[in-house]
Design a protein around this motif. Sequence first.
Motif, PDB file in Angstrom:
ATOM      1  N   VAL A   1       0.834  -1.212   0.000  1.00 58.13           N
ATOM      2  CA  VAL A   1       0.000   0.000   0.000  1.00 58.13           C
ATOM      3  C   VAL A   1       0.864   1.257   0.000  1.00 58.13           C
ATOM      4  O   VAL A   1       0.521   2.233  -0.668  1.00 58.13           O
ATOM      5  N   ASP A   2       1.983   1.222   0.712  1.00 55.86           N
ATOM      6  CA  ASP A   2       2.884   2.381   0.690  1.00 55.86           C
ATOM      7  C   ASP A   2       3.387   2.632  -0.728  1.00 55.86           C
ATOM      8  O   ASP A   2       3.415   3.774  -1.197  1.00 55.86           O
ATOM      9  N   TRP A   3       3.785   1.566  -1.415  1.00 54.76           N
ATOM     10  CA  TRP A   3       4.290   1.708  -2.776  1.00 54.76           C
ATOM     11  C   TRP A   3       3.201   2.224  -3.714  1.00 54.76           C
ATOM     12  O   TRP A   3       3.437   3.136  -4.500  1.00 54.76           O
ATOM     13  N   ILE A   4       2.016   1.654  -3.646  1.00 53.44           N
ATOM     14  CA  ILE A   4       0.936   2.080  -4.547  1.00 53.44           C
ATOM     15  C   ILE A   4       0.569   3.538  -4.291  1.00 53.44           C
ATOM     16  O   ILE A   4       0.351   4.301  -5.230  1.00 53.44           O
ATOM     17  N   GLU A   5       0.536   3.949  -3.036  1.00 51.79           N
ATOM     18  CA  GLU A   5       0.227   5.362  -2.741  1.00 51.79           C
ATOM     19  C   GLU A   5       1.274   6.299  -3.333  1.00 51.79           C
ATOM     20  O   GLU A   5       0.937   7.365  -3.845  1.00 51.79           O
ATOM     21  N   ARG A   6       2.540   5.899  -3.284  1.00 51.48           N
ATOM     22  CA  ARG A   6       3.602   6.734  -3.861  1.00 51.48           C
ATOM     23  C   ARG A   6       3.578   6.676  -5.395  1.00 51.48           C
ATOM     24  O   ARG A   6       3.719   7.690  -6.070  1.00 51.48           O
TER      25      ARG A   6
ATOM     26  N   ILE B   1       1.878 -14.980  -9.014  1.00 54.02           N
ATOM     27  CA  ILE B   1       0.668 -15.453  -9.682  1.00 54.02           C
ATOM     28  C   ILE B   1       0.366 -14.456 -10.820  1.00 54.02           C
ATOM     29  O   ILE B   1      -0.227 -13.403 -10.572  1.00 54.02           O
ATOM     30  N   PRO B   2       0.781 -14.786 -12.048  1.00 53.97           N
ATOM     31  CA  PRO B   2       0.616 -13.828 -13.152  1.00 53.97           C
ATOM     32  C   PRO B   2      -0.809 -13.312 -13.334  1.00 53.97           C
ATOM     33  O   PRO B   2      -0.993 -12.107 -13.579  1.00 53.97           O
ATOM     34  N   ASP B   3      -1.813 -14.163 -13.236  1.00 54.11           N
ATOM     35  CA  ASP B   3      -3.194 -13.699 -13.431  1.00 54.11           C
ATOM     36  C   ASP B   3      -3.587 -12.649 -12.392  1.00 54.11           C
ATOM     37  O   ASP B   3      -4.252 -11.659 -12.718  1.00 54.11           O
ATOM     38  N   LEU B   4      -3.196 -12.854 -11.164  1.00 55.46           N
ATOM     39  CA  LEU B   4      -3.480 -11.904 -10.092  1.00 55.46           C
ATOM     40  C   LEU B   4      -2.734 -10.593 -10.328  1.00 55.46           C
ATOM     41  O   LEU B   4      -3.305  -9.502 -10.226  1.00 55.46           O
ATOM     42  N   GLU B   5      -1.463 -10.689 -10.667  1.00 55.82           N
ATOM     43  CA  GLU B   5      -0.667  -9.492 -10.926  1.00 55.82           C
ATOM     44  C   GLU B   5      -1.220  -8.712 -12.111  1.00 55.82           C
ATOM     45  O   GLU B   5      -1.243  -7.481 -12.097  1.00 55.82           O
ATOM     46  N   ASP B   6      -1.692  -9.423 -13.145  1.00 55.37           N
ATOM     47  CA  ASP B   6      -2.267  -8.751 -14.315  1.00 55.37           C
ATOM     48  C   ASP B   6      -3.496  -7.925 -13.937  1.00 55.37           C
ATOM     49  O   ASP B   6      -3.717  -6.842 -14.496  1.00 55.37           O
ATOM     50  N   LEU B   7      -4.305  -8.421 -13.011  1.00 54.52           N
ATOM     51  CA  LEU B   7      -5.489  -7.676 -12.574  1.00 54.52           C
ATOM     52  C   LEU B   7      -5.083  -6.372 -11.885  1.00 54.52           C
ATOM     53  O   LEU B   7      -5.708  -5.328 -12.088  1.00 54.52           O
ATOM     54  N   ILE B   8      -4.039  -6.434 -11.095  1.00 57.75           N
ATOM     55  CA  ILE B   8      -3.559  -5.222 -10.416  1.00 57.75           C
ATOM     56  C   ILE B   8      -2.905  -4.275 -11.415  1.00 57.75           C
ATOM     57  O   ILE B   8      -3.122  -3.062 -11.376  1.00 57.75           O
ATOM     58  N   VAL B   9      -2.125  -4.821 -12.337  1.00 57.17           N
ATOM     59  CA  VAL B   9      -1.496  -4.005 -13.376  1.00 57.17           C
ATOM     60  C   VAL B   9      -2.560  -3.243 -14.167  1.00 57.17           C
ATOM     61  O   VAL B   9      -2.409  -2.054 -14.463  1.00 57.17           O
ATOM     62  N   ALA B  10      -3.658  -3.912 -14.494  1.00 53.37           N
ATOM     63  CA  ALA B  10      -4.736  -3.258 -15.243  1.00 53.37           C
ATOM     64  C   ALA B  10      -5.303  -2.077 -14.458  1.00 53.37           C
ATOM     65  O   ALA B  10      -5.580  -1.005 -15.031  1.00 53.37           O
TER      66      ALA B  10
ATOM     67  N   ALA C   1      -5.475   3.879 -13.897  1.00 49.10           N
ATOM     68  CA  ALA C   1      -5.359   5.076 -13.068  1.00 49.10           C
ATOM     69  C   ALA C   1      -4.257   6.023 -13.533  1.00 49.10           C
ATOM     70  O   ALA C   1      -4.403   7.246 -13.421  1.00 49.10           O
ATOM     71  N   THR C   2      -3.164   5.471 -14.056  1.00 52.26           N
ATOM     72  CA  THR C   2      -2.033   6.327 -14.432  1.00 52.26           C
ATOM     73  C   THR C   2      -2.060   6.740 -15.896  1.00 52.26           C
ATOM     74  O   THR C   2      -1.395   7.702 -16.269  1.00 52.26           O
ATOM     75  N   GLY C   3      -2.779   5.968 -16.725  1.00 50.27           N
ATOM     76  CA  GLY C   3      -2.761   6.241 -18.154  1.00 50.27           C
ATOM     77  C   GLY C   3      -1.518   5.696 -18.839  1.00 50.27           C
ATOM     78  O   GLY C   3      -1.311   5.921 -20.031  1.00 50.27           O
ATOM     79  N   GLN C   4      -0.683   4.983 -18.107  1.00 55.80           N
ATOM     80  CA  GLN C   4       0.526   4.378 -18.663  1.00 55.80           C
ATOM     81  C   GLN C   4       0.178   3.053 -19.336  1.00 55.80           C
ATOM     82  O   GLN C   4      -0.854   2.446 -19.040  1.00 55.80           O
ATOM     83  N   ALA C   5       1.066   2.593 -20.184  1.00 53.60           N
ATOM     84  CA  ALA C   5       0.882   1.292 -20.818  1.00 53.60           C
ATOM     85  C   ALA C   5       0.982   0.196 -19.763  1.00 53.60           C
ATOM     86  O   ALA C   5       1.730   0.318 -18.781  1.00 53.60           O
ATOM     87  N   ALA C   6       0.235  -0.871 -19.972  1.00 54.65           N
ATOM     88  CA  ALA C   6       0.233  -1.989 -19.016  1.00 54.65           C
ATOM     89  C   ALA C   6       1.636  -2.545 -18.805  1.00 54.65           C
ATOM     90  O   ALA C   6       1.998  -2.880 -17.675  1.00 54.65           O
ATOM     91  N   TRP C   7       2.423  -2.626 -19.863  1.00 56.35           N
ATOM     92  CA  TRP C   7       3.766  -3.189 -19.700  1.00 56.35           C
ATOM     93  C   TRP C   7       4.623  -2.320 -18.783  1.00 56.35           C
ATOM     94  O   TRP C   7       5.446  -2.824 -18.011  1.00 56.35           O
ATOM     95  N   GLU C   8       4.416  -0.986 -18.833  1.00 54.16           N
ATOM     96  CA  GLU C   8       5.171  -0.097 -17.947  1.00 54.16           C
ATOM     97  C   GLU C   8       4.757  -0.306 -16.490  1.00 54.16           C
ATOM     98  O   GLU C   8       5.605  -0.330 -15.590  1.00 54.16           O
ATOM     99  N   GLU C   9       3.465  -0.463 -16.283  1.00 56.38           N
ATOM    100  CA  GLU C   9       2.984  -0.720 -14.925  1.00 56.38           C
ATOM    101  C   GLU C   9       3.436  -2.089 -14.436  1.00 56.38           C
ATOM    102  O   GLU C   9       3.757  -2.259 -13.263  1.00 56.38           O
ATOM    103  N   PHE C  10       3.469  -3.057 -15.342  1.00 57.18           N
ATOM    104  CA  PHE C  10       3.972  -4.374 -14.958  1.00 57.18           C
ATOM    105  C   PHE C  10       5.422  -4.276 -14.503  1.00 57.18           C
ATOM    106  O   PHE C  10       5.808  -4.869 -13.493  1.00 57.18           O
ATOM    107  N   MET C  11       6.237  -3.541 -15.241  1.00 53.79           N
ATOM    108  CA  MET C  11       7.655  -3.408 -14.876  1.00 53.79           C
ATOM    109  C   MET C  11       7.804  -2.772 -13.492  1.00 53.79           C
ATOM    110  O   MET C  11       8.629  -3.214 -12.688  1.00 53.79           O
TER     111      MET C  11
END
Length: 196
Positions: A54-59, A147-156, A161-171
């Motif tokens: 949560v700290d990371w996501i808030e930042r 768990i890639p499927d779970l991480e993909d849901l969060i990446v989406a 929210a950021t307007g960035q490409a999914a691959w950038e958020e995944f990284m």
Amino acid sequence: MTDTVLLSRAMSGTVDPALLPLPDRVAELMSELECPPRLAAHLRAVHDVAHQLVDWIERHCPALYFDREAVLFGAATHDIGKSVHVSELSEPGAAHEEAGRTLLLGRGVSSELARFAATHASWTEPSVGLEDLMVSLADKIWKNKRIPDLEDLIVARLAEATGQAAWEEFMALDEVLSRIGEEADERLAFQASFPI
């Protein structure tokens, strides 16, 4: 050591690795239920990882709204049903999920917070919110399970929210999960040092 002393140490004692203590409200519940010390250690480790997330996501994504306190409470109580189904501390099983939700509701916890006990393993349901996904992720990454499927849901959600490409958020997410995962062995050893 007595179970009471071990439970107290698992919930809030000074430990290596340094982990945040469980919230007072959760510690009171755990004591009332005379939870196994290993369960308290697990919940503490997942709660600590949830704090990091949560700290990371808030930042990283300040525009993304989520209920921080709900995530932290959910992480700290997600497996509380294992106080009833103790065998599921060492064997697979899902009986603890509904039992945990029922137990929390019976102790006056709101349905909004009690739900995490039942949703932490069912992130594919359409009604699952970001908070549920974050609790599920913390419950996996504490032991460095990806768990890639779970991480993909969060990446989406992040990309939306950021307007960035999914691959950038995944990284970005991959970097933080890898960092958190580096201490998995220490967290696992902490949990294993307590009896069931």
